[in-house]
Motif scaffolding. Structure first.
Motif, mmCIF file in Angstrom:
data_model
loop_
_atom_site.group_PDB
_atom_site.id
_atom_site.type_symbol
_atom_site.label_atom_id
_atom_site.label_comp_id
_atom_site.label_asym_id
_atom_site.label_seq_id
_atom_site.Cartn_x
_atom_site.Cartn_y
_atom_site.Cartn_z
ATOM 1 N N ARG A 103 0.514 -1.517 -0.264
ATOM 2 C CA ARG A 103 0.156 0.153 0.164
ATOM 3 C C ARG A 103 1.055 1.143 -0.133
ATOM 4 N NH1 ARG A 103 -2.993 -2.780 -2.080
ATOM 5 N NH2 ARG A 103 -5.301 -3.288 -1.017
ATOM 6 N N ARG A 104 2.243 1.203 0.612
ATOM 7 C CA ARG A 104 2.735 1.993 0.630
ATOM 8 C C ARG A 104 3.501 2.891 -0.434
ATOM 9 N NH1 ARG A 104 8.990 2.632 4.416
ATOM 10 N NH2 ARG A 104 8.797 4.506 4.464
ATOM 11 N N SER A 105 3.813 1.611 -1.616
ATOM 12 C CA SER A 105 4.661 2.225 -2.924
ATOM 13 C C SER A 105 3.676 2.311 -3.515
ATOM 14 C CB SER A 105 4.881 0.477 -3.193
ATOM 15 O OG SER A 105 4.288 -0.692 -3.373
ATOM 16 N N GLU A 106 2.171 2.021 -3.863
ATOM 17 C CA GLU A 106 0.866 2.259 -4.483
ATOM 18 C C GLU A 106 0.584 3.764 -4.143
ATOM 19 O OE1 GLU A 106 -0.966 -1.845 -4.242
ATOM 20 O OE2 GLU A 106 -1.525 0.044 -3.445
ATOM 21 N N GLY A 107 1.382 4.416 -2.698
ATOM 22 C CA GLY A 107 1.019 6.012 -2.800
ATOM 23 C C GLY A 107 -0.635 6.230 -2.455
ATOM 24 N N VAL A 108 -1.140 5.241 -1.805
ATOM 25 C CA VAL A 108 -2.331 4.724 -1.537
ATOM 26 C C VAL A 108 -2.452 5.176 0.070
ATOM 27 C CG1 VAL A 108 -3.245 4.045 -3.635
ATOM 28 C CG2 VAL A 108 -3.284 2.666 -1.249
ATOM 29 N N LEU A 109 -0.879 4.677 1.076
ATOM 30 C CA LEU A 109 -1.268 4.763 2.204
ATOM 31 C C LEU A 109 -1.650 6.305 3.345
ATOM 32 C CD1 LEU A 109 -1.060 2.434 4.189
ATOM 33 C CD2 LEU A 109 1.548 2.254 4.690
ATOM 34 N N GLN A 110 -2.849 6.092 3.637
ATOM 35 C CA GLN A 110 -3.129 7.431 4.280
ATOM 36 C C GLN A 110 -3.279 7.005 5.860
ATOM 37 O OE1 GLN A 110 -2.290 10.055 3.480
ATOM 38 N NE2 GLN A 110 -2.525 9.531 1.252
ATOM 39 N N GLY A 111 -2.682 5.896 6.462
ATOM 40 C CA GLY A 111 -2.955 5.266 7.966
ATOM 41 C C GLY A 111 -2.809 4.169 8.190
ATOM 42 N N VAL A 112 -2.031 4.014 9.260
ATOM 43 C CA VAL A 112 -2.015 2.474 9.500
ATOM 44 C C VAL A 112 -2.350 2.205 10.979
ATOM 45 C CG1 VAL A 112 -0.445 0.867 9.517
ATOM 46 C CG2 VAL A 112 0.079 2.668 7.865
ATOM 47 N N VAL A 113 -2.777 1.021 10.913
ATOM 48 C CA VAL A 113 -3.422 0.739 12.554
ATOM 49 C C VAL A 113 -2.404 -1.147 12.286
ATOM 50 C CG1 VAL A 113 -4.800 0.007 14.142
ATOM 51 C CG2 VAL A 113 -5.516 1.865 13.172
ATOM 52 N N VAL A 114 -1.695 -1.407 13.683
ATOM 53 C CA VAL A 114 -1.281 -2.614 13.586
ATOM 54 C C VAL A 114 -1.692 -3.262 14.971
ATOM 55 C CG1 VAL A 114 0.798 -3.897 14.203
ATOM 56 C CG2 VAL A 114 1.073 -2.096 12.128
ATOM 57 N N ALA A 115 -2.788 -3.933 14.712
ATOM 58 C CA ALA A 115 -3.114 -4.924 16.105
ATOM 59 C C ALA A 115 -2.814 -6.407 16.449
ATOM 60 C CB ALA A 115 -4.770 -4.730 15.314
ATOM 61 N N SER A 116 -1.622 -5.408 17.737
ATOM 62 C CA SER A 116 -1.371 -6.965 17.912
ATOM 63 C C SER A 116 -0.537 -6.431 19.433
ATOM 64 C CB SER A 116 0.315 -7.078 16.890
ATOM 65 O OG SER A 116 1.753 -7.730 17.637
ATOM 66 N N VAL A 138 0.191 6.010 12.772
ATOM 67 C CA VAL A 138 0.729 4.829 12.893
ATOM 68 C C VAL A 138 0.192 5.246 14.278
ATOM 69 C CG1 VAL A 138 2.248 3.397 13.159
ATOM 70 C CG2 VAL A 138 2.416 4.344 11.814
ATOM 71 N N THR A 139 -0.838 3.725 14.401
ATOM 72 C CA THR A 139 -1.729 3.874 15.816
ATOM 73 C C THR A 139 -1.356 2.013 15.931
ATOM 74 O OG1 THR A 139 -3.558 4.734 15.168
ATOM 75 C CG2 THR A 139 -3.094 3.586 17.061
ATOM 76 N N VAL A 140 -1.484 1.876 17.241
ATOM 77 C CA VAL A 140 -1.043 0.295 17.434
ATOM 78 C C VAL A 140 -1.933 -0.061 18.467
ATOM 79 C CG1 VAL A 140 0.762 -0.773 19.044
ATOM 80 C CG2 VAL A 140 1.668 -0.008 17.616
ATOM 81 N N LEU A 141 -2.501 -0.880 18.303
ATOM 82 C CA LEU A 141 -3.706 -1.528 18.640
ATOM 83 C C LEU A 141 -3.574 -2.861 19.521
ATOM 84 C CD1 LEU A 141 -6.886 -0.923 19.389
ATOM 85 C CD2 LEU A 141 -7.128 -2.451 17.251
ATOM 86 N N GLY A 142 -3.252 -2.643 20.989
ATOM 87 C CA GLY A 142 -3.330 -4.243 21.675
ATOM 88 C C GLY A 142 -3.317 -4.147 23.399
ATOM 89 N N PHE A 143 -2.681 -4.069 23.966
ATOM 90 C CA PHE A 143 -3.037 -3.973 25.363
ATOM 91 C C PHE A 143 -1.577 -3.866 26.247
ATOM 92 C CE2 PHE A 143 -4.191 -8.197 24.265
ATOM 93 C CZ PHE A 143 -5.652 -8.028 24.130
ATOM 94 N N HIS A 144 -2.055 -2.447 27.415
ATOM 95 C CA HIS A 144 -1.035 -1.605 27.679
ATOM 96 C C HIS A 144 0.648 -2.755 28.555
ATOM 97 C CE1 HIS A 144 -2.647 -1.254 31.423
ATOM 98 N NE2 HIS A 144 -3.673 -1.718 31.463
ATOM 99 N N GLU A 145 0.323 -3.545 29.145
ATOM 100 C CA GLU A 145 0.659 -4.529 29.600
ATOM 101 C C GLU A 145 1.815 -4.978 29.227
ATOM 102 O OE1 GLU A 145 -3.700 -5.462 30.947
ATOM 103 O OE2 GLU A 145 -2.367 -5.156 29.554
ATOM 104 N N HIS A 146 1.506 -5.379 28.059
ATOM 105 C CA HIS A 146 2.021 -5.698 26.657
ATOM 106 C C HIS A 146 3.317 -4.988 25.803
ATOM 107 C CE1 HIS A 146 -0.140 -9.516 27.497
ATOM 108 N NE2 HIS A 146 0.120 -9.370 28.177
ATOM 109 N N ALA A 147 2.930 -4.051 25.351
ATOM 110 C CA ALA A 147 3.141 -3.022 24.445
ATOM 111 C C ALA A 147 4.006 -1.173 25.382
ATOM 112 C CB ALA A 147 2.363 -2.930 23.189
#
Length: 224
Positions: free
Chosen positions: A127-140, A160-169
């Motif tokens: 998506r980045r190389s296509e030039g269409v990426l306007q935001g990313v959420v990584v859920a881990s 960039v947003t990281v979606l997860g658990f505060h105990e582990h991230a």
């Protein structure tokens, strides 16, 4: 782990789509993190609701649309492993995800190295190389493997947003460059509150903290 352009494995040569606010969901890692909080394998009562996650992502895309002045579409993919005997058990879950509007990337689980981190990074980079990426959420649950590539996206001006658990991230919680969102803070994601233990506010009678992995996993690491 380098975030480099690679041939896309899902639909090689497909044309670029609309501008995207992309969510990638690391199902094996989040299951492990959720299991650590619950003290056992997650049941239906404590599994996240993907319709609530989808609505939250739509709101993020709408906010980005307002910021940029042109349409940014939400896009979500769940990445998962499938064991040799697990296809029948996982099939209803996969179909339910697709009915909500999530794509699913399923990969055979053949050994300890057949995780989906690399596939998630490849999808982000496409998506980045296509030039269409306007935001990313990584859920881990921890997202540590994604830290360096995500900071590279931030340098390019992509939120960039990281979606997860505060105990582990803790790296994401404390990062000045990425936004961290605890999964339980999204309205409607869990039917019941998670039995979380805060070391800064322990109950008077104490609390059990379950291991993140079986003790015998040490034997696998020794053999490697």
């Amino acid at each position: 782990m380098d975030l480099q352009a690679q041939t896309h494995p899902y639909n090689p040569g497909a044309p670029a789509g609309p501008e995207s606010y992309l969510l990638v969901w690391d199902a094996p890692n989040l299951d492990m993190g959720l299991g650590a909080i619950l003290g056992g394998r997650p049941t239906a009562a404590h599994r996240p609701r993907f319709d609530a996650i989808g609505r939250w992502l739509i709101d993020l895309a709408d906010e980005r649309t307002a910021e940029l002045g042109h349409a940014v579409e939400p896009e979500a993919t769940v990445f998962t492993n499938v064991s040799a005997a697990g296809a029948d058990a996982i099939r209803p879950w996969v179909e339910a995800l697709r009915n909500v509007g999530f794509a699913v990337f399923a990969k055979p689980k053949t050994d300890e190295d057949s995780d989906v981190d690399g596939d998630m990074l490849t999808h982000i980079e496409r998506r980045r190389s296509e030039g269409v990426l306007q935001g990313v959420v990584v859920a881990s649950a921890d997202g540590q493997n994604f830290q360096e590539p995500l900071l590279s996206l931030v340098d390019d001006g992509i939120p960039v947003t990281v979606l997860g658990f505060h105990e582990h991230a803790s790296w994401a919680v404390n990062s000045p460059d990425v936004t961290f969102v605890d999964l339980e803070d999204i309205p409607g994601v869990f039917q019941n509150p998670l039995p979380r233990v805060n070391l800064d506010a322990l109950p008077e009678g104490g609390a059990w903290l379950q291991p993140f992995r079986p003790l015998k996993s040490l034997l696998r690491n020794t053999r490697d």
